[in-house]
Design a protein around this motif. Structure first.
Motif, PDB file in Angstrom:
ATOM      1  N   UNK A  77      16.371   3.539 -32.214  1.00 36.94           N
ATOM      2  CA  UNK A  77      15.791   2.228 -31.889  1.00 36.94           C
ATOM      3  C   UNK A  77      15.230   1.126 -32.967  1.00 36.94           C
ATOM      4  N   UNK A  78      16.161   0.015 -33.031  1.00 34.79           N
ATOM      5  CA  UNK A  78      15.558  -0.853 -33.805  1.00 34.79           C
ATOM      6  C   UNK A  78      14.449  -1.486 -33.313  1.00 34.79           C
ATOM      7  N   UNK A  79      14.075  -1.836 -32.334  1.00 36.42           N
ATOM      8  CA  UNK A  79      13.281  -2.306 -31.394  1.00 36.42           C
ATOM      9  C   UNK A  79      11.745  -1.036 -31.483  1.00 36.42           C
ATOM     10  N   UNK A  80      11.881   0.004 -30.838  1.00 35.97           N
ATOM     11  CA  UNK A  80      10.963   0.669 -31.638  1.00 35.97           C
ATOM     12  C   UNK A  80      10.757   0.845 -32.860  1.00 35.97           C
ATOM     13  N   UNK A  81      11.465   1.352 -33.529  1.00 32.84           N
ATOM     14  CA  UNK A  81      10.988   1.881 -34.649  1.00 32.84           C
ATOM     15  C   UNK A  81      10.247   0.504 -34.930  1.00 32.84           C
ATOM     16  N   UNK A  96       8.594  -1.278 -33.643  1.00 33.73           N
ATOM     17  CA  UNK A  96       6.699  -1.071 -32.879  1.00 33.73           C
ATOM     18  C   UNK A  96       5.758  -0.086 -33.713  1.00 33.73           C
ATOM     19  N   UNK A  97       6.744   0.570 -34.256  1.00 33.47           N
ATOM     20  CA  UNK A  97       6.386   2.124 -35.093  1.00 33.47           C
ATOM     21  C   UNK A  97       5.471   1.231 -36.127  1.00 33.47           C
ATOM     22  N   UNK A  98       6.902   0.913 -36.996  1.00 34.54           N
ATOM     23  CA  UNK A  98       6.538  -0.250 -38.668  1.00 34.54           C
ATOM     24  C   UNK A  98       4.744  -0.366 -38.483  1.00 34.54           C
ATOM     25  N   UNK A  99       5.115  -2.019 -36.497  1.00 35.42           N
ATOM     26  CA  UNK A  99       3.716  -2.470 -37.378  1.00 35.42           C
ATOM     27  C   UNK A  99       2.261  -2.212 -36.959  1.00 35.42           C
ATOM     28  N   UNK A 100       2.415  -0.928 -36.248  1.00 35.27           N
ATOM     29  CA  UNK A 100       0.997   0.466 -35.483  1.00 35.27           C
ATOM     30  C   UNK A 100       0.592   0.661 -36.918  1.00 35.27           C
ATOM     31  N   UNK A 101       1.887   1.017 -37.949  1.00 33.73           N
ATOM     32  CA  UNK A 101       1.417   2.059 -38.829  1.00 33.73           C
ATOM     33  C   UNK A 101       1.071   0.538 -39.770  1.00 33.73           C
ATOM     34  N   UNK A 102       1.299   0.253 -39.868  1.00 34.79           N
ATOM     35  CA  UNK A 102       1.354  -0.718 -41.405  1.00 34.79           C
ATOM     36  C   UNK A 102      -0.272  -1.851 -40.462  1.00 34.79           C
ATOM     37  N   UNK A 151      14.887  -3.937 -44.662  1.00 33.80           N
ATOM     38  CA  UNK A 151      13.431  -4.918 -44.323  1.00 33.80           C
ATOM     39  C   UNK A 151      14.209  -5.242 -42.843  1.00 33.80           C
ATOM     40  N   UNK A 152      12.397  -5.297 -42.624  1.00 33.54           N
ATOM     41  CA  UNK A 152      12.372  -5.424 -41.094  1.00 33.54           C
ATOM     42  C   UNK A 152      12.403  -6.935 -40.827  1.00 33.54           C
ATOM     43  N   UNK A 153      12.109  -6.772 -38.655  1.00 31.49           N
ATOM     44  CA  UNK A 153      12.612  -8.070 -38.779  1.00 31.49           C
ATOM     45  C   UNK A 153      11.397  -8.986 -39.008  1.00 31.49           C
ATOM     46  N   UNK A 154      12.111 -10.408 -38.681  1.00 29.40           N
ATOM     47  CA  UNK A 154      11.549 -11.594 -40.349  1.00 29.40           C
ATOM     48  C   UNK A 154      10.127 -11.546 -39.876  1.00 29.40           C
ATOM     49  N   UNK A 155       9.658 -11.546 -37.757  1.00 35.56           N
ATOM     50  CA  UNK A 155       8.480 -12.475 -38.305  1.00 35.56           C
ATOM     51  C   UNK A 155       7.394 -10.506 -37.854  1.00 35.56           C
ATOM     52  N   UNK A 156       7.676  -9.474 -37.936  1.00 35.99           N
ATOM     53  CA  UNK A 156       7.094  -8.337 -38.349  1.00 35.99           C
ATOM     54  C   UNK A 156       5.413  -8.818 -39.138  1.00 35.99           C
ATOM     55  N   UNK A 157       5.501  -9.333 -40.101  1.00 31.76           N
ATOM     56  CA  UNK A 157       4.337  -9.902 -40.895  1.00 31.76           C
ATOM     57  C   UNK A 157       3.104 -11.115 -39.099  1.00 31.76           C
TER      58      UNK A 157
END
Lengths: 119, 183
Positions: B41-45, B47-53, A15-21
């Motif tokens: 790195x979790x934070x970088x991952x 960022x990439x996840x948000x950009x990808x979605x 699961x990504x961090x909760x603020x992801x959405x």
């Protein structure tokens, strides 16, 4: 072993961090704002609703352009471009001792004005 | 489920926020796991996840029903992760190693689970990890990996062998650690 690793990881979820959405939603919303600004002149009624704003921006732009032209044309010797044209054209119409070219060589508009007053 | 997904996709095509959130909630776990597999790195991952979605939602009209929608989303996420690695110049050093042998330990295979593998993957050097992910999990061919990472096919092959060898060592080590902590 590769097959087992693939099977284990293929549908494994983290699961990504909760603020992801909310981060994604903000990104989507900011994107929509840009689209709205782009389509602003195309929408009927938007022009009418924002007429006062558009007028204000138009007037402000006019004032800015006028101010810029006015101050840019101001000479450091307090002689405006209009004055310059007036004196230089008149000085050509009267007979003066000094040649006009000499005066222009001085390139000091105040001297030009003084020369005009002398004659 | 299939009908439901196509219904959600249709709504996403019209930028329906509720549908977008439903899609996000349904696939966030699988897609974020992909980013985490490639990016340590979790934070970088994230960022990439948000950009990808974001790209998935914006390019959803480009999905042409060729293959599964989930596969299409996964591919976008993999590409986004690779782009990130390239932008950070996290490219692997070219290695030309020949005659590398590796043998598999069946004891490890029986005991390993997803978390243990992910921990070991995180410990792998970036080049090994990327090639291992692309070949073993994503199913890329060596030719495709070579094109994607701008390396030779031979490098891709040799790094995969080294990656598997190192992964086995790490799995063994981590298993021993877990056993000794457990007792």
């Amino acid at each position: 072993m590769e097959h087992k690793i693939k099977n284990l990881l293929d549908n494994y979820e983290i699961n990504p961090p909760k603020n992801a959405w909310s981060r994604l939603e903000n990104k989507l919303m900011s994107d929509n704002k840009v689209i709205q600004v782009k389509t602003l002149p195309l929408k009927k009624g938007v022009l009418r609703d924002n007429l006062s704003r558009i007028a204000a921006v138009f007037i402000l732009a006019l004032v800015s352009i006028y101010s810029f032209v006015h101050f840019a044309s101001k000479d450091t010797d307090d002689l405006s471009a209009v004055d310059y044209n007036y004196y230089s054209s008149n000085i050509r119409s009267i007979k003066v001792q000094e040649s006009i070219d000499d005066i222009f060589e001085v390139k000091n508009l105040r001297l030009l004005k003084e020369a005009y007053n002398r004659h | 489920m299939q009908f439901e997904l196509s219904h959600i996709v249709q709504k996403c095509l019209h930028q329906d926020r509720v549908a977008q959130k439903t899609l996000f909630e349904s696939y966030k776990g699988i897609l974020f796991a992909i980013c985490r597999r490639y990016i340590k790195d979790e934070n970088e991952a994230e960022d990439v996840f948000i950009e990808g979605f974001y790209k998935i939602l914006n390019k959803i009209d480009q999905y042409n029903n060729d293959g599964s929608f989930e596969g299409w989303m996964k591919r976008i996420m993999v590409n986004e992760s690779l782009m990130h690695l390239r932008s950070k110049k996290m490219l692997m050093v070219e290695l030309e190693i020949q005659n590398i042998s590796s043998h598999e330990d069946s004891n490890i295979e029986d005991q390993m689970d997803a978390e243990l593998i992910l921990t070991a993957l995180e410990q792998l050097p970036l080049g090994y990890r990327t090639i291992f992910n692309l070949y073993v999990i994503e199913g890329y061919k060596h030719r495709e990996i070579a094109e994607e990472l701008n390396i030779s096919i031979h490098t891709s092959k040799s790094q995969l062998i080294l990656a598997k060898k190192r992964l086995q060592e790490l799995l063994k080590k981590n298993l021993n650690l877990n056993t000794s902590y457990g007792t």
